[in-house]
Design a protein around this motif. Structure first.
Motif, mmCIF file in Angstrom:
data_model
loop_
_atom_site.group_PDB
_atom_site.id
_atom_site.type_symbol
_atom_site.label_atom_id
_atom_site.label_comp_id
_atom_site.label_asym_id
_atom_site.label_seq_id
_atom_site.Cartn_x
_atom_site.Cartn_y
_atom_site.Cartn_z
ATOM 1 N N SER A 1 -2.206 -8.526 6.387
ATOM 2 C CA SER A 1 -3.507 -9.142 6.182
ATOM 3 C C SER A 1 -3.338 -10.301 5.198
ATOM 4 O O SER A 1 -2.278 -10.473 4.584
ATOM 5 C CB SER A 1 -4.494 -8.124 5.604
ATOM 6 N N ARG A 2 -4.379 -11.090 5.037
ATOM 7 C CA ARG A 2 -4.324 -12.182 4.067
ATOM 8 C C ARG A 2 -4.072 -11.636 2.664
ATOM 9 O O ARG A 2 -3.287 -12.195 1.888
ATOM 10 C CB ARG A 2 -5.626 -12.972 4.102
ATOM 11 N N SER A 3 -4.713 -10.512 2.340
ATOM 12 C CA SER A 3 -4.515 -9.895 1.030
ATOM 13 C C SER A 3 -3.080 -9.400 0.871
ATOM 14 O O SER A 3 -2.478 -9.539 -0.207
ATOM 15 C CB SER A 3 -5.499 -8.734 0.860
ATOM 16 N N ASP A 4 -2.516 -8.821 1.942
ATOM 17 C CA ASP A 4 -1.122 -8.366 1.899
ATOM 18 C C ASP A 4 -0.183 -9.526 1.576
ATOM 19 O O ASP A 4 0.692 -9.416 0.718
ATOM 20 C CB ASP A 4 -0.707 -7.754 3.242
ATOM 21 N N ARG A 5 -0.368 -10.641 2.297
ATOM 22 C CA ARG A 5 0.518 -11.784 2.099
ATOM 23 C C ARG A 5 0.399 -12.334 0.684
ATOM 24 O O ARG A 5 1.390 -12.725 0.072
ATOM 25 C CB ARG A 5 0.218 -12.881 3.132
ATOM 26 N N LYS A 6 -0.805 -12.326 0.165
ATOM 27 C CA LYS A 6 -1.005 -12.825 -1.195
ATOM 28 C C LYS A 6 -0.279 -11.931 -2.197
ATOM 29 O O LYS A 6 0.411 -12.419 -3.107
ATOM 30 C CB LYS A 6 -2.493 -12.882 -1.514
ATOM 31 N N GLY A 7 -0.414 -10.600 -2.046
ATOM 32 C CA GLY A 7 0.243 -9.680 -2.962
ATOM 33 C C GLY A 7 1.752 -9.746 -2.866
ATOM 34 O O GLY A 7 2.463 -9.714 -3.881
ATOM 35 N N ASP B 1 0.837 -1.200 0.000
ATOM 36 C CA ASP B 1 0.000 0.000 0.000
ATOM 37 C C ASP B 1 0.875 1.254 0.000
ATOM 38 O O ASP B 1 0.563 2.255 0.643
ATOM 39 C CB ASP B 1 -0.949 0.018 1.193
#
Length: 366
Positions: A333-339, A310
């Motif tokens: 977050s889960r989204s952070d780890r995925k990105g 971000d």
């Protein structure tokens, strides 16, 4: 006067630094737009450009170095930068006084009693044959004529200040080692650096201000000084005020900018980006809070590679046995780890020549 908060400044920085979306630019144009890339770690410009360009081929940068269109040289802040040949010719004289002062700031006692003009003349005499030399070789050749002089301070003053030099390949080529060997800019490029301008309005300084704002703005005068190391730019800034726009940050500092430069909205999505060590997206400011928390500011000068999530520094990264290792600095977050995992796999593939796409993300702190 419009106030720009940290998030608005962050998005402007990402856009100027080609980090909001990868650019379709030739490598030479990207190096020029960025006003060079800090490059004391010879391989770091490669991941830096990969994170910024849509179809970056590292061979293109190596070819620009061997073709003498891009050079490695001591310039901004007396650090090694990768800059275009045109920029080093145009900018080097404007940095001369700063380069000398910074070397003296380290070696004033060791260089006491040594006449800079005589030392420069001796160095040019040694380098007159056009053969690249390491700093120790050049320093020893000069020190032999000055009993009692210490080679290291002499070498630093010669290659980083008195003599306009570049570090020649193979240093800085993709996946190629090699010690630093120096050649005079005049012999390497076949042209001398531009002489200092007698114009009191400082035309080179004005160019530096415009180019800096295009790549780093909006920014304060203190940010400009932190990027280039030059204290004497007030005349240039004053001469340009009529063509610039002004804002304020949340601390009340005046920020200057080019009127038509991109300033995306603060809610513009920012993708994960992996930055190399000593990246100017962080080091190019006095106030780095637009991109890195004060608690982590030390990482920017310690040579840590960092991950933007971000738009802000959220992790560090290293490579071990072909695996990109990511260490979060805050909770992901889960989204952070995925990105981060997705971009980390792409970075691993780039650095390994598609031999590995392994990435491992450590547990988030706390």
């Amino acid at each position: 006067m419009t106030v720009l908060d940290a998030r608005a400044l962050n998005r402007a920085t990402l856009a100027r630094q080609l980090l909001l979306e990868r650019a379709d630019l030739p490598v030479l144009d990207a190096v020029a737009h960025l006003c060079g890339l800090q490059a004391q770690e010879p391989q770091e410009p490669f991941p830096g450009l990969w994170s910024r360009l849509r179809a970056f081929d590292p061979a293109e940068l190596s070819d620009l170095l061997t073709g003498r269109r891009v050079v490695r040289t001591h310039l901004m802040r007396r650090t090694v930068h990768l800059v275009t040949a045109d920029d080093v010719v145009a900018w080097r004289s404007r940095h001369d006084a700063m380069l000398r002062q910074r070397v003296l700031g380290v070696y004033r006692r060791e260089l006491a009693g040594i006449d800079p003009g005589e030392l420069e003349a001796a160095g040019r005499e040694v380098m007159a044959d056009g053969e690249p030399r390491s700093m120790p070789d050049l320093a020893r050749a000069v020190a032999d004529r000055r009993p009692g002089a210490q080679p290291r301070p002499l070498g630093e003053m010669l290659v980083a200040a008195l003599l306009p030099t570049v570090q020649v390949p193979p240093r800085g080529l993709w996946r190629t080692g090699g010690g630093a060997r120096y050649a005079l800019i005049s012999s390497w490029l076949g042209r001398d650096v531009d002489p200092p301008s007698p114009d009191v309005s400082d035309p080179v300084g004005r160019t530096l201000v415009r180019r800096y704002l295009a790549a780093f703005g909006p920014a304060a005068s203190a940010d400009l000084r932190a990027w280039c190391g030059l204290a004497g730019l007030p005349a240039a800034v004053s001469a340009l005020r009529g063509e610039l726009v002004a804002f304020r940050d949340e601390r009340g500092r005046e920020l200057l900018d080019l009127p038509d430069a991109p300033r995306p909205g603060p809610d513009t999505p920012a993708p994960v980006r992996f930055l190399p060590a000593f990246d100017n997206a962080i080091l190019g400011y006095h106030d780095r809070s637009r991109i890195i928390d004060d608690a982590h500011r030390h990482l920017s000068v310690a040579g840590a590679r960092v991950v933007l999530v971000d738009g802000r520094v959220a992790a560090t990264w290293t490579v071990e046995a072909g695996t990109v290792l990511v260490t979060p600095l805050r909770r992901f977050s889960r989204s952070d780890r995925k990105g981060v995992a997705e971009e980390g796999r792409a970075m691993a593939s780039f650095l390994s020549g598609d031999a590995s796409d392994r990435v491992r993300i450590a547990a988030s702190p706390g």
